[in-house]
Write a protein that holds these residues in place. Structure first.
Motif, PDB file in Angstrom:
ATOM      1  N   PHE A 122      83.941 128.918  61.668  1.00  0.00           N
ATOM      2  CA  PHE A 122      83.169 128.424  60.522  1.00  0.00           C
ATOM      3  C   PHE A 122      81.726 128.926  60.571  1.00  0.00           C
ATOM      4  O   PHE A 122      81.120 129.201  59.539  1.00  0.00           O
ATOM      5  CB  PHE A 122      83.224 126.896  60.454  1.00  0.00           C
ATOM      6  CG  PHE A 122      84.588 126.396  60.039  1.00  0.00           C
ATOM      7  CD1 PHE A 122      85.066 126.642  58.754  1.00  0.00           C
ATOM      8  CD2 PHE A 122      85.402 125.713  60.921  1.00  0.00           C
ATOM      9  CE1 PHE A 122      86.333 126.213  58.370  1.00  0.00           C
ATOM     10  CE2 PHE A 122      86.675 125.273  60.538  1.00  0.00           C
ATOM     11  CZ  PHE A 122      87.133 125.527  59.256  1.00  0.00           C
ATOM     12  N   ARG A 123      81.165 129.070  61.786  1.00  0.00           N
ATOM     13  CA  ARG A 123      79.824 129.651  61.918  1.00  0.00           C
ATOM     14  C   ARG A 123      79.815 131.080  61.377  1.00  0.00           C
ATOM     15  O   ARG A 123      78.924 131.478  60.623  1.00  0.00           O
ATOM     16  CB  ARG A 123      79.397 129.602  63.399  1.00  0.00           C
ATOM     17  CG  ARG A 123      78.254 130.497  63.831  1.00  0.00           C
ATOM     18  CD  ARG A 123      77.012 130.410  62.981  1.00  0.00           C
ATOM     19  NE  ARG A 123      76.511 129.059  62.811  1.00  0.00           N
ATOM     20  CZ  ARG A 123      75.786 128.666  61.756  1.00  0.00           C
ATOM     21  NH1 ARG A 123      75.510 129.509  60.776  1.00  0.00           N
ATOM     22  NH2 ARG A 123      75.348 127.430  61.649  1.00  0.00           N
ATOM     23  N   GLN A 124      80.830 131.865  61.756  1.00  0.00           N
ATOM     24  CA  GLN A 124      80.889 133.259  61.300  1.00  0.00           C
ATOM     25  C   GLN A 124      81.021 133.323  59.783  1.00  0.00           C
ATOM     26  O   GLN A 124      80.425 134.167  59.122  1.00  0.00           O
ATOM     27  CB  GLN A 124      82.072 133.975  61.970  1.00  0.00           C
ATOM     28  CG  GLN A 124      82.088 135.477  61.734  1.00  0.00           C
ATOM     29  CD  GLN A 124      83.304 135.963  60.958  1.00  0.00           C
ATOM     30  OE1 GLN A 124      84.059 135.160  60.433  1.00  0.00           O
ATOM     31  NE2 GLN A 124      83.466 137.265  60.877  1.00  0.00           N
ATOM     32  N   LEU A 125      81.797 132.399  59.213  1.00  0.00           N
ATOM     33  CA  LEU A 125      81.990 132.354  57.759  1.00  0.00           C
ATOM     34  C   LEU A 125      80.658 132.084  57.049  1.00  0.00           C
ATOM     35  O   LEU A 125      80.300 132.778  56.089  1.00  0.00           O
ATOM     36  CB  LEU A 125      82.998 131.251  57.421  1.00  0.00           C
ATOM     37  CG  LEU A 125      83.578 131.262  56.013  1.00  0.00           C
ATOM     38  CD1 LEU A 125      84.623 132.362  55.880  1.00  0.00           C
ATOM     39  CD2 LEU A 125      84.186 129.908  55.681  1.00  0.00           C
ATOM     40  N   VAL A 126      79.917 131.095  57.553  1.00  0.00           N
ATOM     41  CA  VAL A 126      78.614 130.764  56.958  1.00  0.00           C
ATOM     42  C   VAL A 126      77.653 131.947  57.090  1.00  0.00           C
ATOM     43  O   VAL A 126      76.919 132.275  56.153  1.00  0.00           O
ATOM     44  CB  VAL A 126      78.018 129.491  57.626  1.00  0.00           C
ATOM     45  CG1 VAL A 126      76.570 129.278  57.215  1.00  0.00           C
ATOM     46  CG2 VAL A 126      78.853 128.270  57.255  1.00  0.00           C
ATOM     47  N   ASN A 127      77.674 132.613  58.240  1.00  0.00           N
ATOM     48  CA  ASN A 127      76.776 133.753  58.453  1.00  0.00           C
ATOM     49  C   ASN A 127      77.066 134.905  57.500  1.00  0.00           C
ATOM     50  O   ASN A 127      76.185 135.724  57.234  1.00  0.00           O
ATOM     51  CB  ASN A 127      76.898 134.261  59.901  1.00  0.00           C
ATOM     52  CG  ASN A 127      76.234 133.325  60.898  1.00  0.00           C
ATOM     53  OD1 ASN A 127      75.703 132.287  60.532  1.00  0.00           O
ATOM     54  ND2 ASN A 127      76.283 133.680  62.165  1.00  0.00           N
ATOM     55  N   ARG A 128      78.276 134.972  56.976  1.00  0.00           N
ATOM     56  CA  ARG A 128      78.656 136.069  56.080  1.00  0.00           C
ATOM     57  C   ARG A 128      78.280 135.802  54.615  1.00  0.00           C
ATOM     58  O   ARG A 128      78.429 136.679  53.778  1.00  0.00           O
ATOM     59  CB  ARG A 128      80.175 136.305  56.153  1.00  0.00           C
ATOM     60  CG  ARG A 128      80.629 137.020  57.420  1.00  0.00           C
ATOM     61  CD  ARG A 128      82.116 137.347  57.345  1.00  0.00           C
ATOM     62  NE  ARG A 128      82.438 138.016  56.097  1.00  0.00           N
ATOM     63  CZ  ARG A 128      83.430 137.679  55.276  1.00  0.00           C
ATOM     64  NH1 ARG A 128      84.207 136.661  55.566  1.00  0.00           N
ATOM     65  NH2 ARG A 128      83.653 138.346  54.162  1.00  0.00           N
ATOM     66  N   LEU A 129      77.809 134.593  54.316  1.00  0.00           N
ATOM     67  CA  LEU A 129      77.479 134.263  52.923  1.00  0.00           C
ATOM     68  C   LEU A 129      76.396 135.188  52.382  1.00  0.00           C
ATOM     69  O   LEU A 129      75.410 135.447  53.065  1.00  0.00           O
ATOM     70  CB  LEU A 129      76.944 132.830  52.828  1.00  0.00           C
ATOM     71  CG  LEU A 129      77.916 131.671  52.830  1.00  0.00           C
ATOM     72  CD1 LEU A 129      77.131 130.364  52.842  1.00  0.00           C
ATOM     73  CD2 LEU A 129      78.827 131.711  51.614  1.00  0.00           C
ATOM     74  N   ASN A 134      75.903 129.211  48.508  1.00  0.00           N
ATOM     75  CA  ASN A 134      76.070 128.210  49.565  1.00  0.00           C
ATOM     76  C   ASN A 134      77.527 127.787  49.647  1.00  0.00           C
ATOM     77  O   ASN A 134      78.301 127.996  48.717  1.00  0.00           O
ATOM     78  CB  ASN A 134      75.129 127.011  49.380  1.00  0.00           C
ATOM     79  CG  ASN A 134      75.560 126.070  48.263  1.00  0.00           C
ATOM     80  OD1 ASN A 134      76.604 126.213  47.655  1.00  0.00           O
ATOM     81  ND2 ASN A 134      74.729 125.080  47.980  1.00  0.00           N
ATOM     82  N   ILE A 135      77.886 127.224  50.792  1.00  0.00           N
ATOM     83  CA  ILE A 135      79.258 126.732  50.968  1.00  0.00           C
ATOM     84  C   ILE A 135      79.208 125.298  51.503  1.00  0.00           C
ATOM     85  O   ILE A 135      78.488 125.002  52.455  1.00  0.00           O
ATOM     86  CB  ILE A 135      80.093 127.633  51.908  1.00  0.00           C
ATOM     87  CG1 ILE A 135      81.552 127.122  51.975  1.00  0.00           C
ATOM     88  CG2 ILE A 135      79.489 127.739  53.307  1.00  0.00           C
ATOM     89  CD1 ILE A 135      82.532 128.109  52.588  1.00  0.00           C
ATOM     90  N   THR A 136      79.936 124.419  50.828  1.00  0.00           N
ATOM     91  CA  THR A 136      80.078 123.033  51.264  1.00  0.00           C
ATOM     92  C   THR A 136      81.466 122.869  51.866  1.00  0.00           C
ATOM     93  O   THR A 136      82.462 123.196  51.219  1.00  0.00           O
ATOM     94  CB  THR A 136      79.903 122.071  50.069  1.00  0.00           C
ATOM     95  OG1 THR A 136      78.596 122.243  49.516  1.00  0.00           O
ATOM     96  CG2 THR A 136      80.067 120.625  50.516  1.00  0.00           C
TER      97      THR A 136
END
Length: 310
Positions: A122-129, A134-136
């Motif tokens: 999930f950290r990697q996913l957020v870093n790719r935004l 934004n992602i909730t």
């Protein structure tokens, strides 16, 4: 859509039918949430991907399929877009490979094939935004506090002194030992290292936590505020409840998903992420449930409107 901006969602409900870990309300949770997204928040049905393990489901919520859906959503995102991931199902805690980790345990969700998706994923996913999107993430699962690795805690368990697991009715947790046992039966390898079993079973589809060297994992460190927002059903050391009201033919539901949906139903005006979590806490407490939803995000996003409602 507002101003041409997209609203994208991935909704995952795992009931684990016909297994010893069967739950009742998870698919109901995400079906109800789909209606809320469309009617209240202006999402388009065509921009919502639904993955459930209901009989006859075309795309099962395996680890690989969930990550593929999330990756595709992030790949489509542009500045100003609102992304949403709702997961209802089992969670677990796994021994941490990171030195000096406070609980020596990390958080993960348990897809229907037991191919764990961890806080590092999930950290990697957020870093790719992309910048400006934004992602909730709303995770109605056990031990879901801290599910985005290194995300800033806004409402959390810092005041709690209990390091043991607090139990709620019909907990949505599969203990680490049970997961290890299940994977061992698949691989027949005699080791207690869960990464070995996951890599043997799922290869390149296994979590980054097990595919990367600990030094490489440090590259995912969040050094600045990001656009990841986690609403967790409980603290990292607690379980989330699956409620099955037998009387009146009531529909089963996840306690946290239901409390968020009730808060949104009772308050038609815009609510901040912080307000949603605090009100859900009160709702669960009123229902006699021992679980404390948490909020992890930047200071700015704590006060931002939930799903950027117009």
């Amino acid at each position: 859509m507002e101003n041409g901006k997209k609203r994208l969602a991935v909704l995952v409900g795992c009931n684990y039918p016909n297994t010893q870990h069967e739950l009742n309300g998870c698919i109901n949770d995400v079906l109800t949430m789909r209606d809320v997204l469309v009617k209240r928040f202006g999402f388009d049905h065509s921009q919502i991907e639904l993955l459930t393990d209901a009989p006859g489901s075309l795309v099962m919520p395996t680890g690989a399929n969930i990550k593929k859906a999330l990756d595709q959503m992030v790949n489509k995102a542009e500045s100003g877009d609102v992304l949403f991931f709702h997961y209802s199902g089992h969670g677990t805690r796994i021994p941490s490979s990171k030195p000096g980790h406070p609980f020596r345990q990390d958080e993960a969700i348990v897809p229907c094939d037991f191919n764990l998706i961890t806080d590092v994923d999930f950290r990697q996913l957020v870093n790719r935004l992309p910048k400006g999107a934004n992602i909730t993430i709303l995770s109605d699962s056990c031990h879901s506090g801290g599910l985005i690795d290194k995300e800033k805690e806004q409402i959390g368990p810092t005041s709690a002194t209990n390091d043991g697991t607090l139990q709620s009715n019909s907990p949505k947790t599969i203990p680490f030992e049970s997961i290890l046992q299940h994977l061992t039966s698949m691989t027949s390898i005699n080791t207690s290292d869960i990464g070995t079993h996951l890599l043997e079973s799922f290869g390149a589809d296994a979590s980054l936590k097990f595919r990367l060297h600990p030094l490489e994992l440090d590259l995912f460190e969040s050094v600045k505020p990001d656009e990841g927002i986690l609403l967790s059903g409980c603290q990292a050391n607690e379980t989330s409840a699956d409620v099955n009201p037998m009387m009146n033919g009531g529909k089963a539901y996840g306690a946290f998903s239901n409390s968020v949906q009730m808060v949104l139903k009772d308050h038609l005006g815009p609510l901040s992420n912080k307000q949603v979590v605090l009100m859900a806490r009160k709702s669960l407490e009123a229902g006699g449930l021992v679980q404390h939803p948490c909020l992890y995000c930047s200071d700015e996003n704590a006060d931002a409107i939930f799903l950027w409602q117009a």
